[in-house]
Design a protein around this motif. Structure first.
Motif, PDB file in Angstrom:
ATOM      1  N   LYS A 169      42.302  79.309 -61.307  1.00 15.49           N
ATOM      2  CA  LYS A 169      41.331  78.310 -62.022  1.00 15.49           C
ATOM      3  C   LYS A 169      40.948  77.295 -60.533  1.00 15.49           C
ATOM      4  CE  LYS A 169      42.614  77.308 -66.683  1.00 15.49           C
ATOM      5  NZ  LYS A 169      43.975  77.832 -67.203  1.00 15.49           N
ATOM      6  N   GLY A 170      41.860  77.271 -59.623  1.00 16.45           N
ATOM      7  CA  GLY A 170      41.361  76.535 -58.505  1.00 16.45           C
ATOM      8  C   GLY A 170      41.392  74.985 -58.791  1.00 16.45           C
ATOM      9  N   LYS A 171      42.309  74.517 -59.110  1.00 16.53           N
ATOM     10  CA  LYS A 171      42.517  72.979 -59.465  1.00 16.53           C
ATOM     11  C   LYS A 171      43.070  71.914 -58.476  1.00 16.53           C
ATOM     12  CE  LYS A 171      44.966  73.359 -63.480  1.00 16.53           C
ATOM     13  NZ  LYS A 171      45.710  73.196 -64.565  1.00 16.53           N
ATOM     14  N   ARG A 172      43.409  72.662 -57.344  1.00 13.14           N
ATOM     15  CA  ARG A 172      43.972  71.925 -56.226  1.00 13.14           C
ATOM     16  C   ARG A 172      43.044  71.033 -55.726  1.00 13.14           C
ATOM     17  NH1 ARG A 172      48.547  73.638 -54.131  1.00 13.14           N
ATOM     18  NH2 ARG A 172      48.613  75.775 -54.484  1.00 13.14           N
ATOM     19  N   PRO A 173      43.322  69.819 -55.734  1.00  9.23           N
ATOM     20  CA  PRO A 173      42.793  68.627 -54.864  1.00  9.23           C
ATOM     21  C   PRO A 173      42.395  69.289 -53.077  1.00  9.23           C
ATOM     22  CG  PRO A 173      44.884  67.611 -55.368  1.00  9.23           C
ATOM     23  CD  PRO A 173      44.822  69.143 -56.102  1.00  9.23           C
ATOM     24  N   GLU A 174      41.462  69.121 -52.663  1.00  9.29           N
ATOM     25  CA  GLU A 174      41.424  69.254 -51.401  1.00  9.29           C
ATOM     26  C   GLU A 174      42.000  68.202 -50.767  1.00  9.29           C
ATOM     27  OE1 GLU A 174      40.534  72.500 -50.486  1.00  9.29           O
ATOM     28  OE2 GLU A 174      39.250  72.903 -51.995  1.00  9.29           O
ATOM     29  N   ASP A 175      42.459  68.730 -49.408  1.00  8.71           N
ATOM     30  CA  ASP A 175      43.085  67.660 -48.541  1.00  8.71           C
ATOM     31  C   ASP A 175      42.318  66.335 -48.366  1.00  8.71           C
ATOM     32  OD1 ASP A 175      45.353  69.142 -47.984  1.00  8.71           O
ATOM     33  OD2 ASP A 175      44.332  70.100 -46.068  1.00  8.71           O
ATOM     34  N   ASN A 176      43.044  65.326 -48.428  1.00 10.59           N
ATOM     35  CA  ASN A 176      42.375  63.957 -48.232  1.00 10.59           C
ATOM     36  C   ASN A 176      43.008  63.361 -47.136  1.00 10.59           C
ATOM     37  OD1 ASN A 176      44.431  62.768 -49.600  1.00 10.59           O
ATOM     38  ND2 ASN A 176      43.217  61.818 -51.109  1.00 10.59           N
ATOM     39  N   SER A 177      42.651  62.261 -46.495  1.00  8.45           N
ATOM     40  CA  SER A 177      43.263  61.628 -45.342  1.00  8.45           C
ATOM     41  C   SER A 177      44.297  60.706 -45.797  1.00  8.45           C
ATOM     42  CB  SER A 177      42.475  61.188 -44.567  1.00  8.45           C
ATOM     43  OG  SER A 177      41.470  60.284 -45.143  1.00  8.45           O
ATOM     44  N   VAL A 178      44.250  60.492 -47.086  1.00  4.99           N
ATOM     45  CA  VAL A 178      45.271  59.272 -47.631  1.00  4.99           C
ATOM     46  C   VAL A 178      46.814  59.683 -47.763  1.00  4.99           C
ATOM     47  CG1 VAL A 178      45.662  57.623 -49.433  1.00  4.99           C
ATOM     48  CG2 VAL A 178      43.263  57.991 -48.701  1.00  4.99           C
ATOM     49  N   ILE A 179      47.708  59.495 -47.345  1.00  4.20           N
ATOM     50  CA  ILE A 179      48.850  59.868 -47.390  1.00  4.20           C
ATOM     51  C   ILE A 179      49.846  58.991 -48.276  1.00  4.20           C
ATOM     52  CG2 ILE A 179      51.241  60.312 -46.192  1.00  4.20           C
ATOM     53  CD1 ILE A 179      49.488  61.007 -43.520  1.00  4.20           C
ATOM     54  N   ASP A 180      50.094  59.636 -49.514  1.00  2.00           N
ATOM     55  CA  ASP A 180      50.653  58.745 -50.405  1.00  2.00           C
ATOM     56  C   ASP A 180      52.318  59.043 -50.440  1.00  2.00           C
ATOM     57  OD1 ASP A 180      51.836  57.688 -52.755  1.00  2.00           O
ATOM     58  OD2 ASP A 180      49.931  58.312 -53.979  1.00  2.00           O
ATOM     59  N   TYR A 181      53.020  58.339 -49.587  1.00  7.39           N
ATOM     60  CA  TYR A 181      54.473  58.380 -49.530  1.00  7.39           C
ATOM     61  C   TYR A 181      55.077  58.342 -50.799  1.00  7.39           C
ATOM     62  CZ  TYR A 181      53.232  58.322 -44.542  1.00  7.39           C
ATOM     63  OH  TYR A 181      52.960  58.706 -43.229  1.00  7.39           O
ATOM     64  N   GLU A 182      54.683  57.609 -51.830  1.00  2.39           N
ATOM     65  CA  GLU A 182      55.447  57.427 -52.938  1.00  2.39           C
ATOM     66  C   GLU A 182      55.424  58.662 -53.790  1.00  2.39           C
ATOM     67  OE1 GLU A 182      55.461  53.720 -55.941  1.00  2.39           O
ATOM     68  OE2 GLU A 182      54.781  53.046 -53.921  1.00  2.39           O
ATOM     69  N   LYS A 183      54.340  59.347 -53.713  1.00  2.00           N
ATOM     70  CA  LYS A 183      53.856  60.515 -54.617  1.00  2.00           C
ATOM     71  C   LYS A 183      54.883  61.565 -53.831  1.00  2.00           C
ATOM     72  CE  LYS A 183      50.630  62.869 -57.035  1.00  2.00           C
ATOM     73  NZ  LYS A 183      49.033  63.360 -57.035  1.00  2.00           N
ATOM     74  N   ILE A 184      54.654  61.700 -52.568  1.00  3.83           N
ATOM     75  CA  ILE A 184      55.503  62.642 -51.610  1.00  3.83           C
ATOM     76  C   ILE A 184      56.745  62.811 -52.120  1.00  3.83           C
ATOM     77  CG2 ILE A 184      56.341  63.288 -49.492  1.00  3.83           C
ATOM     78  CD1 ILE A 184      53.674  62.307 -48.659  1.00  3.83           C
ATOM     79  N   ASP A 185      57.489  61.492 -52.225  1.00  4.91           N
ATOM     80  CA  ASP A 185      58.986  61.460 -52.540  1.00  4.91           C
ATOM     81  C   ASP A 185      59.043  61.670 -54.190  1.00  4.91           C
ATOM     82  OD1 ASP A 185      61.705  60.296 -51.772  1.00  4.91           O
ATOM     83  OD2 ASP A 185      61.387  59.221 -53.483  1.00  4.91           O
ATOM     84  N   HIS A 186      58.352  61.231 -55.053  1.00  4.06           N
ATOM     85  CA  HIS A 186      58.296  61.552 -56.396  1.00  4.06           C
ATOM     86  C   HIS A 186      58.521  62.978 -56.627  1.00  4.06           C
ATOM     87  CE1 HIS A 186      56.641  61.950 -60.410  1.00  4.06           C
ATOM     88  NE2 HIS A 186      57.399  61.375 -60.834  1.00  4.06           N
ATOM     89  N   ASP A 187      57.407  63.886 -55.949  1.00  2.00           N
ATOM     90  CA  ASP A 187      57.143  65.193 -55.964  1.00  2.00           C
ATOM     91  C   ASP A 187      58.303  66.032 -55.638  1.00  2.00           C
ATOM     92  OD1 ASP A 187      54.861  65.052 -57.419  1.00  2.00           O
ATOM     93  OD2 ASP A 187      53.643  65.650 -55.554  1.00  2.00           O
ATOM     94  N   ALA A 188      58.996  65.584 -54.370  1.00  2.00           N
ATOM     95  CA  ALA A 188      60.119  66.327 -53.659  1.00  2.00           C
ATOM     96  C   ALA A 188      61.406  66.065 -54.509  1.00  2.00           C
ATOM     97  CB  ALA A 188      60.331  65.757 -52.511  1.00  2.00           C
TER      98      ALA A 188
END
Length: 360
Positions: A197-216
């Motif tokens: 389906k190609g639902k992946r958001p393309e890379d954006n330059s904003v780094i969301d550390y909270e979301k990174i930690d949450h996903d991990a």
């Protein structure tokens, strides 16, 4: 492109000058990157560039002669088609059809055979048509060639996937998703359908550390930490986040889990699903390294997996072949060019070496 000069810095000296230079360079690079990452990456890292004094009519005439010649002049066919960009090849096909009232791919099909034919016919398709026909081929007849299905769906960008879906429907009068659904099963089916389906958001330059930690943490809790695996959670995080975000998630994951992402995936999944997830993780970590490994795998040991070798050489020649060559040499000590020249022969070899674009 503007020249980017190397900066020679003495420690402590020239710092102001250098930081000024660097800020100019950053500005230049910023402007270059704004042109949409795809275009930049396509032209600059492809080994196959558009031919400069291109004349579609002249090429079409030369191909007509080469195909008609007694015994077929393969050398001319290879030299023309592996030294033109995809757009230029489409122009040649148009002129050929007008000249001869014949379809160029059909003419090539009857003039050539074996691996050389496969390469040339692959080059005559547009990128989305090529991927679509490889996907169709991986699901035709008895059994599924999961490796091809996985490789294409894991490694293409959203934009590429949307074009592939459109080409697939146009060529085969059915939806890619429908074919995947009827050809696969279980969790593996869910993963492949979601990727397609190609639902992946393309890379954006904003780094969301909270979301990174949450996903991990979510991945750890959905897998290694518990009994059984929350597959839906894994699929949604792995297919609905950008590659650069996931690279940071994989790093962060190590602070929760004693295993890295690849080891975790191997522990949590089995069979086709494991194969799919391993490929996906490798693709996200370093796509060009992933292709270098697949190319190596197609040539190592006795015999050659020509199908895989051809697919990667044709599909990546205008996108990132130069980077793939770099990773290949770094990992395997010898160049991709060297491996191809050892493993193949004749006009087929010449065609692949042209797509490779040089020795390292």
């Amino acid at each position: 492109a503007l020249p980017i000069w190397p900066l020679q810095l003495q420690p402590g000296a020239q710092l102001q000058a250098s930081s000024f230079k660097m800020s100019i360079i950053h500005e230049i690079l910023g402007k270059l990157c704004i042109e949409g990452n795809e275009q930049v990456s396509q032209s600059s890292y492809g080994s196959l560039k558009a031919s400069t004094n291109f004349d579609a009519e002249r090429d079409a005439a030369a191909l007509e002669t080469a195909i008609k010649t007694k015994g077929v002049d393969e050398v001319t066919i290879v030299n023309i088609l592996t030294n033109r960009s995809n757009d230029q090849r489409q122009d040649i096909a148009f002129c050929y059809q007008r000249r001869t009232k014949k379809d160029l791919p059909s003419a090539l099909k009857s003039a050539l055979s074996g691996n050389l034919e496969t390469v040339m016919l692959g080059l005559m398709k547009t990128h989305p048509q090529y991927d679509a026909s490889e996907l169709k081929g991986s699901m035709k007849g008895l059994g599924t060639d999961e490796d091809t299905l996985i490789e294409i769906l894991c490694s293409r960008t959203n934009k590429e996937l949307h074009s592939i879906n459109a080409a697939y429907k146009e060529m085969f009068k059915t939806d890619l998703e429908k074919d995947i659904t009827s050809d696969t099963s279980g969790d593996f089916r869910k993963l492949m359908v979601t990727l397609a389906k190609g639902k992946r958001p393309e890379d954006n330059s904003v780094i969301d550390y909270e979301k990174i930690d949450h996903d991990a943490r979510e991945l750890y809790e959905a897998g290694v930490k518990r009994k059984g695996t929350d597959v839906a959670k894994w699929i949604s995080i792995m297919t609905e986040r950008s590659p650069s975000h996931l690279q940071k998630v994989f790093e962060r994951y190590k602070s929760y889990c004693p295993y890295d992402m690849l080891e975790s995936v191997k522990k949590e999944f089995s069979g086709d699903m494991q194969n799919g997830m391993v490929n996906l993780v490798q693709c996200i970590q370093n796509k060009q390294q992933y292709f270098a490994d697949r190319l190596y795998d197609s040539m190592k040991g006795k015999g050659t997996k020509d199908k895989n070798l051809i697919r990667i050489m044709v599909a990546r020649s205008e996108i990132d072949m130069l980077k793939i060559r770099q990773e290949f040499k770094k990992t395997y000590g010898k160049s991709l060019y060297y491996f191809i020249s050892q493993d193949t022969k004749g006009d087929y070899q010449k065609a692949l070496l042209n797509l490779c674009g040089g020795d390292d």
